[in-house]
Design a protein around this motif. Structure first.
Motif, mmCIF file in Angstrom:
data_model
loop_
_atom_site.group_PDB
_atom_site.id
_atom_site.type_symbol
_atom_site.label_atom_id
_atom_site.label_comp_id
_atom_site.label_asym_id
_atom_site.label_seq_id
_atom_site.Cartn_x
_atom_site.Cartn_y
_atom_site.Cartn_z
ATOM 1 N N ALA A 130 10.032 -12.282 -5.925
ATOM 2 C CA ALA A 130 9.740 -12.153 -4.499
ATOM 3 C C ALA A 130 10.323 -10.857 -3.944
ATOM 4 C CB ALA A 130 10.311 -13.349 -3.736
ATOM 5 N N LEU A 131 11.527 -10.520 -4.371
ATOM 6 C CA LEU A 131 12.166 -9.287 -3.916
ATOM 7 C C LEU A 131 11.417 -8.062 -4.432
ATOM 8 C CD1 LEU A 131 14.591 -8.182 -2.352
ATOM 9 C CD2 LEU A 131 15.878 -8.220 -4.502
ATOM 10 N N ALA A 132 10.989 -8.109 -5.679
ATOM 11 C CA ALA A 132 10.234 -6.992 -6.254
ATOM 12 C C ALA A 132 8.910 -6.797 -5.521
ATOM 13 C CB ALA A 132 9.991 -7.242 -7.745
ATOM 14 N N ARG A 133 8.313 -7.882 -5.078
ATOM 15 C CA ARG A 133 7.043 -7.794 -4.349
ATOM 16 C C ARG A 133 7.255 -7.114 -2.986
ATOM 17 N NH1 ARG A 133 3.033 -11.409 -4.620
ATOM 18 N NH2 ARG A 133 3.639 -12.286 -2.594
ATOM 19 N N ILE A 134 8.357 -7.420 -2.316
ATOM 20 C CA ILE A 134 8.647 -6.770 -1.040
ATOM 21 C C ILE A 134 8.918 -5.278 -1.253
ATOM 22 C CG2 ILE A 134 10.291 -6.633 0.876
ATOM 23 C CD1 ILE A 134 8.317 -8.975 1.053
ATOM 24 N N LYS A 135 9.670 -4.951 -2.284
ATOM 25 C CA LYS A 135 9.935 -3.541 -2.592
ATOM 26 C C LYS A 135 8.639 -2.793 -2.882
ATOM 27 C CE LYS A 135 14.628 -4.164 -4.403
ATOM 28 N NZ LYS A 135 15.498 -4.080 -5.614
#
Length: 276
Positions: A130-135
C-alpha cells in the motif's frame, strides 16, 4: 471555461491551507454545473454515483471510462475537481503510476488512491505494498505537475477493520510518503476524527459524511479541512426517481411530481451556463 488548469490546481491547494470546506460529489455534467452554481468551491467525482449513472455497480467501471468521465467533469466548470480514482485500477505500483499519469492529463486538481483491494478474502493491501502504491502515485504526479494534490485513503473502517491505531499508522506513513491529504472513510466518532487530525497535522484531513447528524461546523471544530459526501447526493437523486416510478407503476398516480424541480428553472440555469 475561464479558469486554466493551473489556476484550478492552485485554487484547490489554497482551499486546504485553512478553514473547512465541503467538496460535494457530482456524477455528471449537469450535477457538476448545478453544484458550481450553488456556490461550492471545489468538486470531487464519485465512483458509485458515476457507475450508477451508467447502469453499473460501484467498482465495476474500467479505467478507460473513468478517464473519459474525469476529462468531462474537469471541463464542465471552473471549479477544481478531485478524482475518486478508486485503487488506481491496478494492484502493482507500476500499474498505479501509469494510470495516475493518465488521470493527471484529464485536468483534475487532485486524486485519491484507496488501499482497498475489492477482494473479500483480503480487503486491504498489505501495508508495504500500500505504501509503495502511494509512492508510485506521488512520483507519477510529480513527473507532470506537483501542484496536483494526492489524497491517500485507508478503507479499514469500511471493510470491518475498525482499528483506529492501525488506520492512523497507515495514514501517517502515507503522509510521509508524499500524500497531501489523508482520508479514512467511515470514521465518525469525534474523538477518533480529532486523533487523526492531530496525528497527521499539519496535513489536511478529509472526512466523509456517514451520519446525517454530522455537521460542517462540528467537523471544523475538530480540525477537519474538507468534507465530502461520496455517493450520497446521487443516492438522494435516485431515491426521488425510484419513489416516483414506484408510485406510477403500483398506484397509477403522480403525486411525487409535486416536489419536482421546475423545467423553466433548470432551463434557465443550464441555458445561462451554455451561453457562458
Amino acid at each position: 471555461m475561464t479558469i486554466s488548469t493551473a489556476e484550478k490546481r492552485a485554487n484547490f491547494r489554497k482551499l486546504h491551507e485553512a478553514g473547512c470546506f465541503v467538496i460535494p460529489n457530482p456524477w455528471d455534467v449537469g450535477s457538476a454545473r448545478y453544484l458550481a452554481h450553488a456556490g461550492f468551491q471545489a468538486l470531487a467525482s464519485t465512483s458509485s454515483g458515476y457507475a450508477w449513472s451508467t447502469g453499473r455497480a460501484d467498482n465495476h467501471v474500467g479505467c478507460d471510462d473513468v478517464i473519459d468521465h474525469l476529462t468531462t467533469l474537469s471541463a464542465a466548470t471552473d471549479l477544481p475537481v478531485n478524482a475518486d480514482f478508486e485503487a488506481g485500477f491496478a494492484d502493482d505500483p507500476d500499474g498505479v503510476a501509469a494510470n495516475v499519469a493518465r488521470a493527471v492529463a484529464t485536468g483534475i486538481a487532485g486524486l485519491s488512491i484507496e488501499n482497498s483491494t475489492g477482494r473479500p478474502a483480503q480487503p486491504l493491501y498489505e501495508d508495504a505494498l500500500a505504501l509503495a502504491r502511494i509512492k508510485a502515485a506521488r512520483a507519477a504526479i510529480d513527473a507532470t505537475d506537483p501542484a496536483i494534490m494526492l489524497v491517500a485513503r485507508c478503507e479499514g473502517f469500511l471493510t470491518g477493520e475498525r482499528d483506529l491505531a492501525r488506520t492512523i499508522a497507515r495514514l501517517v506513513a502515507f503522509a510521509d510518503a508524499g500524500a497531501d491529504c489523508l482520508y479514512a472513510p467511515g470514521i465518525a466518532a469525534p474523538d477518533d476524527i480529532a486523533a487523526l487530525v492531530r496525528a497527521v497535522h499539519p496535513k489536511p484531513v478529509n472526512v466523509l459524511i456517514v451520519q446525517p447528524s454530522m455537521t460542517v461546523q462540528g467537523l471544523a471544530a475538530l480540525g477537519v479541512r474538507r468534507v465530502s459526501v461520496g455517493g450520497a447526493l446521487a443516492r438522494t437523486a435516485w431515491a426521488g426517481v425510484m419513489g416516483a416510478a414506484k408510485e406510477i407503476a403500483e398506484q397509477g398516480t403522480f403525486t411525487a411530481f409535486a416536489g419536482a424541480a421546475k423545467g423553466a428553472e433548470l432551463n434557465g440555469l443550464f441555458g445561462k451556463q451554455s451561453e457562458g
